[in-house]
Enzyme design. Structure first.
Site, PDB file in Angstrom:
ATOM      1  N   LEU A 250       0.876  -1.278   0.009  1.00  0.00           N
ATOM      2  CA  LEU A 250       0.032  -0.140   0.029  1.00  0.00           C
ATOM      3  C   LEU A 250       0.785   1.257  -0.089  1.00  0.00           C
ATOM      4  O   LEU A 250       1.875   1.358   0.670  1.00  0.00           O
ATOM      5  CB  LEU A 250      -0.759  -0.056   1.240  1.00  0.00           C
ATOM      6  CG  LEU A 250      -1.837  -1.238   1.400  1.00  0.00           C
ATOM      7  CD1 LEU A 250      -2.621  -1.403   2.682  1.00  0.00           C
ATOM      8  CD2 LEU A 250      -2.853  -1.091  -0.014  1.00  0.00           C
TER       9      LEU A 250
ATOM     10  N   HIS B 197       2.454 -10.995   9.334  1.00  0.00           N
ATOM     11  CA  HIS B 197       3.341 -11.327   8.501  1.00  0.00           C
ATOM     12  C   HIS B 197       4.198 -12.924   8.784  1.00  0.00           C
ATOM     13  O   HIS B 197       4.272 -12.776  10.204  1.00  0.00           O
ATOM     14  CB  HIS B 197       4.602 -10.140   8.294  1.00  0.00           C
ATOM     15  CG  HIS B 197       5.754 -10.853   7.385  1.00  0.00           C
ATOM     16  ND1 HIS B 197       5.585 -10.673   5.941  1.00  0.00           N
ATOM     17  CD2 HIS B 197       6.922 -11.328   7.748  1.00  0.00           C
ATOM     18  CE1 HIS B 197       6.587 -10.972   5.433  1.00  0.00           C
ATOM     19  NE2 HIS B 197       7.508 -11.524   6.462  1.00  0.00           N
TER      20      HIS B 197
END
Ligand code: GAR
Length: 214
Positions: free
Chosen positions: A105, A121
């Site tokens: 992003l 993650h």
């Protein structure tokens, strides 16, 4: 050094973005149903038309939308970025939860939701950012890996760390077996972090994220 915290007086609304099967989203939705997260899902968005995350959301009768990502492979193009921001603003979300959203992003999106985007993650950051982190960990020979929930900033897998959970690497691990065990602990860690955010128990001091019981 900047400091912020997310405080809430009304029911906290999540906007969830994902590109894959959506098991982390399902774990968060289950935790909401079980009363463990004081929040509701405002909208689920995906850059992949047939993504499992959209099916999970529709099965739960939640708003779910495919928004085409545009011409790039690893990020949203400008039109797509505007579309995502508009959909999230229309759903009046307080927090953007990236649950396997496989695009970076950028600018306008980050500015629209500064300090209000979190990601999970599959490694112990700052080790092994990027793709196939479980394979990177195995190839590197580390004995312990895990998963990380963190705020999203302009870097790749780089923002302040909210929570981490460890997973031992076993001698007979394959990339698949290791990934599977990391996935299992993700389903425990992510709901806990989102719950703390929804309760206003998380504040950020520079790079340090502090957990306070409300
Ligand atoms: C999860 O393992 C998550 O950590 C990873 O994608 C998977 C999504 O699974 N995210 C990243 O690699 C982001 N850099 P899911 O769709 O079953 O939740």
């Amino acid at each position: 050094m900047f400091c912020y915290s997310i405080r809430v007086n009304k029911l906290f609304r999540l906007g969830v973005l994902g590109s894959g099967k959506g098991s982390n989203f399902a774990a968060i939705a289950d935790a909401i149903d079980a009363g463990q997260i004081p929040a509701q899902v405002g909208v689920v968005l995906s850059d992949v038309e047939g993504a499992g995350i959209l099916s999970h959301a529709r099965e739960r009768e939640m708003a779910a939308q495919f928004i085409p990502p545009g011409k790039f492979r690893t990020k949203l193009d400008e039109d797509a970025e505007r579309g995502y921001v508009a959909a999230l603003q229309a759903a009046r979300v307080d927090l953007i939860v990236l649950a396997g959203f496989m695009r970076v992003l950028k600018g306008d999106f980050l500015r629209a939701f500064e300090g209000r985007i979190v990601n999970i993650h599959p490694s112990l950051l700052p080790s092994f950012p990027g793709l196939e982190s479980w394979k990177q960990a195995l190839d590197h020979g580390v004995k312990v890996t895990g998963c990380t929930v963190h705020f999203v900033d302009a870097g790749v897998d780089a923002g302040p760390i909210i929570g981490q959970q460890t997973v031992p690497v076993l001698d007979n691990d394959t990339p698949e077996s290791l990934h599977q065990r990391i996935h299992a602990v993700e389903h425990d860690l992510y709901p806990k972090c989102v719950a703390a955010l929804a309760r206003g128990e998380i504040s950020v001091l520079g790079r340090r994220v502090l957990w306070r019981k409300s």
